[in-house]
Every structure is written in C-alpha cells, then in structure tokens.
Design a protein around this motif. Structure first.
Motif, PDB file in Angstrom:
ATOM      1  N   THR A   1     -53.681  46.473 -27.600  1.00 57.61           N
ATOM      2  CA  THR A   1     -54.333  45.305 -27.969  1.00 57.61           C
ATOM      3  C   THR A   1     -54.637  44.213 -26.767  1.00 57.61           C
TER       4      THR A   1
ATOM      5  N   LEU B   1     -57.593  46.329 -35.291  1.00 56.37           N
ATOM      6  CA  LEU B   1     -56.689  47.617 -35.369  1.00 56.37           C
ATOM      7  C   LEU B   1     -55.697  47.474 -36.334  1.00 56.37           C
TER       8      LEU B   1
ATOM      9  N   ASP C   1     -58.380  40.664 -30.317  1.00 57.46           N
ATOM     10  CA  ASP C   1     -58.299  41.604 -31.235  1.00 57.46           C
ATOM     11  C   ASP C   1     -57.458  41.058 -32.572  1.00 57.46           C
TER      12      ASP C   1
ATOM     13  N   ARG D   1     -61.809  43.436 -31.617  1.00 61.20           N
ATOM     14  CA  ARG D   1     -61.787  44.579 -32.594  1.00 61.20           C
ATOM     15  C   ARG D   1     -60.605  44.382 -33.564  1.00 61.20           C
TER      16      ARG D   1
ATOM     17  N   SER E   1     -64.117  53.320 -35.001  1.00 61.66           N
ATOM     18  CA  SER E   1     -64.319  53.658 -33.596  1.00 61.66           C
ATOM     19  C   SER E   1     -63.328  54.648 -33.046  1.00 61.66           C
TER      20      SER E   1
ATOM     21  N   ALA F   1     -67.726  46.150 -37.939  1.00 63.66           N
ATOM     22  CA  ALA F   1     -66.891  45.798 -36.950  1.00 63.66           C
ATOM     23  C   ALA F   1     -66.350  47.010 -36.273  1.00 63.66           C
ATOM     24  N   GLN F   2     -65.600  46.935 -34.867  1.00 63.05           N
ATOM     25  CA  GLN F   2     -65.218  47.925 -34.034  1.00 63.05           C
ATOM     26  C   GLN F   2     -63.859  48.100 -34.578  1.00 63.05           C
ATOM     27  N   VAL F   3     -63.299  49.311 -35.260  1.00 58.10           N
ATOM     28  CA  VAL F   3     -62.148  49.437 -36.163  1.00 58.10           C
ATOM     29  C   VAL F   3     -61.354  50.565 -35.248  1.00 58.10           C
ATOM     30  N   ILE F   4     -60.100  50.386 -35.103  1.00 59.59           N
ATOM     31  CA  ILE F   4     -59.196  51.456 -34.411  1.00 59.59           C
ATOM     32  C   ILE F   4     -58.310  51.665 -35.763  1.00 59.59           C
TER      33      ILE F   4
ATOM     34  N   ALA G   1     -62.562  38.961 -36.238  1.00 63.46           N
ATOM     35  CA  ALA G   1     -62.763  39.844 -35.096  1.00 63.46           C
ATOM     36  C   ALA G   1     -64.276  39.543 -34.589  1.00 63.46           C
TER      37      ALA G   1
END
Length: 313
Positions: free
Chosen positions: A128, A5, A132, A3, A80, A53-56, A258
């Motif tokens: 995390t 972050l 990540d 991910r 995300s 991408a999976q994003v926080i 990532a």
C-alpha cells in the motif's frame, strides 16, 4: 487515483427464505433456496471493482469444488490483482435466512478466513501507499486484521474497517482505523450504547478518526474526532432483501474515496447503491451491476459539472 485493497473472506452463500427464525430445537421449512459466491470481503471487493476502481483482493479458499467455483466467479469481475491462498480446509460458507420483510440472519463457517496468517496480512498491506484505501472486515483473526491495519497505517494508506462479524474484541484496532463502518447493532455491541449518535461518538473516542453508523431505512450518520455529527437520509424504497446492503455500501464508499471524491459524495453514492441491492434477493446476485454503478456515478458527475456545487463536501 488510488487503489482499493481488500483483505477478507471468500466463500459461498446458501440462501433460504423463511417465514420466521426457528425456535430452539425446531425444524422449520423454508423455500427459495439458492447458492452464490459470497463473503463480506468478496462482496465488497466485487462491488468496488464494478465501479471501475482499481481493486486488489486477497482471500483464502479451500482445495475443493467450492473453492474452484469461487475462483471462477471472481476471475470474471475485472479485479486488478486477485490472490487466493489455498489452505487445508473446506471452503467457507454462510447460511442466510431471509425473513418476509427482507431482514436477514446469517450463520457462517470461516475456517479458511481464520487461516489467513499474520505474515500474509503484512505482505498484503506492504504494497500500500498514500492514496490507497485499505478495506478489512471482521472475518479474519484479530491478529491478522491488526497486522494489516498497522502495516497499511505505517505506509500512509487510508484504513477502512467494517468489523462484522463481531467474534473478537475490535477495541484494540480502532486507533488504527481512519474510518469505521458499522450498523446499529454492531455499534451497540462495541460501545454498549444503543443510541446511534452516542455510539458513533464513542467509536471515535475509542480511537477511530471517523465513524459511520448505517441505519437501514433511516440512512446513516457520521461522527468525527471533533464530535461533529452528520446525518444522511436514505432513498425511500420497498426493500425486498437487505442481505448484502452493508457490503455494497462499504465497497462503493471505498471506491469513491479512492477515486478522489469527498466523504459526503461517497456516502450518498454508497447509499444509492445499497438501495439497489435491497430491491433484489440474495447477496452476490443482488450487488449492483457495472452499468447500474456507472449510471450512479455519471449522475453525480453531471450534477457537479452542471452547477459546481451539487455533491461537494
């Protein structure tokens, strides 16, 4: 797949086209005024999310109409996990003065970003894990940025630091950075060295594992802790406005790492994405779309599958 972050700032960008920068005490007329969501953290998170991408993304905003505008814009970006901490200040903003050659100067107000506490930063990074990519910029306080990097490092994440804007000493943070991305001017300010290759090597001596110096039309160069230097030429384009190019580079680069791509491929894709941004005016409005980024990544995947060598690191 890991991910991305992003812990950073979120605000509004007020853009003005100017023939030149004003002299001291001078009032200068500009045109082409515009307003859009912005902030380095926001731009980088949005760009990373648009790659798939999976994003926080965590940031601080004010209890005002501007904060509501920022939140509404982010809600449609497919992030995300989005957490916007409301703090008792007016939402942050930046004034971007864009010159005829596309270069820009920026003045920012960052009370909300500065209000993001050490505890918030530690809680953010505590989620995390290995694989990540944790991406931070220089908009938060030194203490909060240091706390996030230290926590992420302890948990085995890859830390990526884009130190702009330089409003505190970044030196103590560099040993906690797997990768530092800075432009030529930022690298000179941090290291005191104007030659980019020497500045990149100095960033590694100060603690960074890898340093990437972006050079605009000159592409970028890298240095690692072993002293190995890499050069990456940029695509030849006619730049209209370079605002946001660095944020596009950082967001796409982090997303590609990532996704498991190597550094060389990630840099090439990030530079191609930044070139798209430079051909449009504004920052948020110039960020590459999902379709544009999908086309870039598809091209790399086609090359990799076609001959097994193109794009390999």
């Amino acid at each position: 797949m890991g991910r991305v972050l992003v812990l950073g700032n979120a605000g509004l960008d007020l853009t003005l086209q100017v023939p030149r920068l004003p002299e001291k005490g001078e009032t200068l007329l500009g045109d082409g005024a515009g307003s859009a969501p912005g902030g380095k953290g926001l731009n980088q998170a949005v760009t990373a999310a648009r790659t798939g991408a999976q994003v926080i993304f965590h940031a601080a905003i004010g209890h005002d109409a501007q904060g509501a505008q920022i939140a509404a814009a982010l809600a449609s970006e497919g992030i995300s996990e989005l957490e916007l901490h409301h703090v008792p200040y007016s939402s942050d903003f930046s004034l971007l003065m864009v010159l005829p050659d596309g270069e820009n100067s920026i003045v920012s107000a960052g009370s909300c970003a500065a209000a993001l506490t050490v505890e918030m930063a530690e809680n953010f990074a505590a989620n995390t894990t290995t694989g990540d990519i944790v991406l931070l910029q220089g908009n938060l306080t030194q203490a909060s940025t240091l706390a996030a990097l230290a926590t992420a490092t302890a948990r085995g994440a890859t830390t990526l630091f884009n130190p702009a804007p330089l409003w505190w000493d970044v030196g103590p943070l560099l040993p906690l950075c797997n990768i530092v991305i800075a432009n030529r001017g930022e690298a000179k300010t941090i290291t005191g060295l104007s030659e980019p290759t020497a500045a990149a090597a100095a960033l590694c001596r100060l603690g960074a594992s890898i340093a990437i110096i972006t050079l605009g039309a000159g592409g970028c160069l890298t240095s690692d802790s072993d002293g190995t230097i890499g050069h990456y030429p940029a695509s030849k384009i006619r730049a209209i406005d370079t605002t946001g190019c660095g944020d596009t580079f950082c967001g796409v680069f982090a997303a590609m790492l990532a996704m498991g791509l190597g550094q060389e491929t990630a840099i090439n894709l990030a530079q191609s994405a930044a070139a798209l941004t430079a051909q449009h005016r504004g920052a948020f409005t110039a960020l590459p779309s999902r379709d544009e980024l999908a086309a870039l990544t598809a091209r790399i995947e086609l090359a990799r599958s076609g001959n097994g060598a193109a794009g390999e690191d």
